[in-house]
Write a protein that holds these residues in place. Structure first.
Motif, PDB file in Angstrom:
ATOM      1  N   THR A   1      19.464   7.731 -23.557  1.00  0.00           N
ATOM      2  CA  THR A   1      19.127   8.556 -24.725  1.00  0.00           C
ATOM      3  C   THR A   1      18.110   7.828 -25.599  1.00  0.00           C
ATOM      4  O   THR A   1      17.810   6.651 -25.380  1.00  0.00           O
TER       5      THR A   1
ATOM      6  N   LYS B   1      19.223  16.476 -18.463  1.00  0.00           N
ATOM      7  CA  LYS B   1      20.413  16.912 -19.199  1.00  0.00           C
ATOM      8  C   LYS B   1      20.740  18.363 -18.887  1.00  0.00           C
ATOM      9  O   LYS B   1      21.913  18.707 -18.628  1.00  0.00           O
TER      10      LYS B   1
ATOM     11  N   GLU C   1      16.103  13.309 -21.186  1.00  0.00           N
ATOM     12  CA  GLU C   1      15.007  14.177 -21.638  1.00  0.00           C
ATOM     13  C   GLU C   1      13.899  14.334 -20.600  1.00  0.00           C
ATOM     14  O   GLU C   1      13.021  15.189 -20.748  1.00  0.00           O
TER      15      GLU C   1
END
Length: 277
Positions: free
Chosen positions: A193, A254, A242
């Motif tokens: 992340t 995701k 992402e």
């Protein structure tokens, strides 16, 4: 004293060293096999020191994972040439070191090097390999992961690249896990992340983007806003969840996991020969 061919062959079978090296060691040790073995080990150590400045960027990446997918290990062992990496003895020793790390819950190379296997530390075993093979050999990386979720490993054909991915829960479809592991292998994300990206790197990317826009003549306030847009694209390229999914660029990693009711990624490790981990 006279050294028989049978004794030389016996020492060679014991150590894997060259015939002439074995004969010389036995002569120096007056036929004492234990002393001759020690002499050969010392020779191996000298060879290791002599070759310490050589590049060892070939080798193998190996993995082992438990049947319940709760524990896994990655090992990188390096040598100088691909020829040695394909050698059966080299591969057997590499598997021995991998299993030692896995079985003893070792997660760093320093601890593995100090581990004793059948009366010899891993460091000494590496020195023996150097003496036998004549190349610089070293263990560069050891990774051990235990998880309450699910672990998936992936070794790219040729054993020059390996990945471990930890999923935050029960992953019922292993193919989905392999897809994500191959994504990590191919796209080299920095973190799972945004929070995992080094803040210094983020600041540097913002500064570069802003300077480029200012050099193009953009006003300060516009350059600042546009730089944030470029930073978003940076995250899309370097943050795993992402990133565009390599098998379907229409969704992110995701979104791919969510569409398949799969748990999200908690962590990953990627080892490639010749690269810092």
């Amino acid at each position: 004293m006279s050294i028989s061919a049978a004794d030389v062959k016996k020492l060679r079978d014991m150590t894997g060293a060259g015939m002439m090296d074995c004969k010389k060691a036995l002569s120096e040790a007056d036929g004492d096999f234990d002393a001759a073995v020690e002499l050969l080990r010392k020779k191996g150590q000298k060879v290791s020191e002599k070759r310490a400045d050589r590049e060892a960027n070939q080798g193998l990446i190996l993995s082992r994972i438990s049947d319940d997918k709760s524990k896994a290990a990655l090992l990188e062992i390096n040598c100088e040439t691909d020829f040695v990496a394909r050698n059966d003895d080299f591969q057997e020793d590499a598997e021995l070191f991998l299993n030692a790390a896995f079985d003893n819950d070792i997660d760093n190379k320093e601890e593995l090097l100090e581990l004793e296997l059948d009366g010899l530390t891993v460091t000494k075993r590496l020195e023996e390999m150097v003496g036998k093979i004549g190349e610089k050999i070293e263990i560069n990386n050891v990774v051990l992961v235990k998880s309450e979720g699910t672990l998936i490993d992936y070794i790219h054909p040729g054993n020059q690249l390996g990945v471990l991915v930890e999923f935050d829960g029960d992953l019922t479809n292993e193919d989905i896990g392999k897809d994500v592991a191959m994504q990590v292998a191919a796209m080299k994300p920095l973190s799972v992340t945004r929070d995992g990206v080094d803040s210094t790197l983020v600041e540097k990317e913002l500064e570069i983007a802003k300077d480029q826009l200012l050099n193009e003549g953009k006003p300060e306030h516009i350059a600042e806003q546009a730089a944030k847009g470029k930073l978003r694209r940076f995250y899309e390229e370097r943050v795993l969840l992402e990133q565009k999914f390599v098998k379907d660029n229409g969704v992110s990693v995701k979104e791919y996991l969510e569409q398949n009711d799969a748990p999200l990624v908690k962590s990953f490790h990627r080892l490639q020969l010749g690269e810092d981990s």
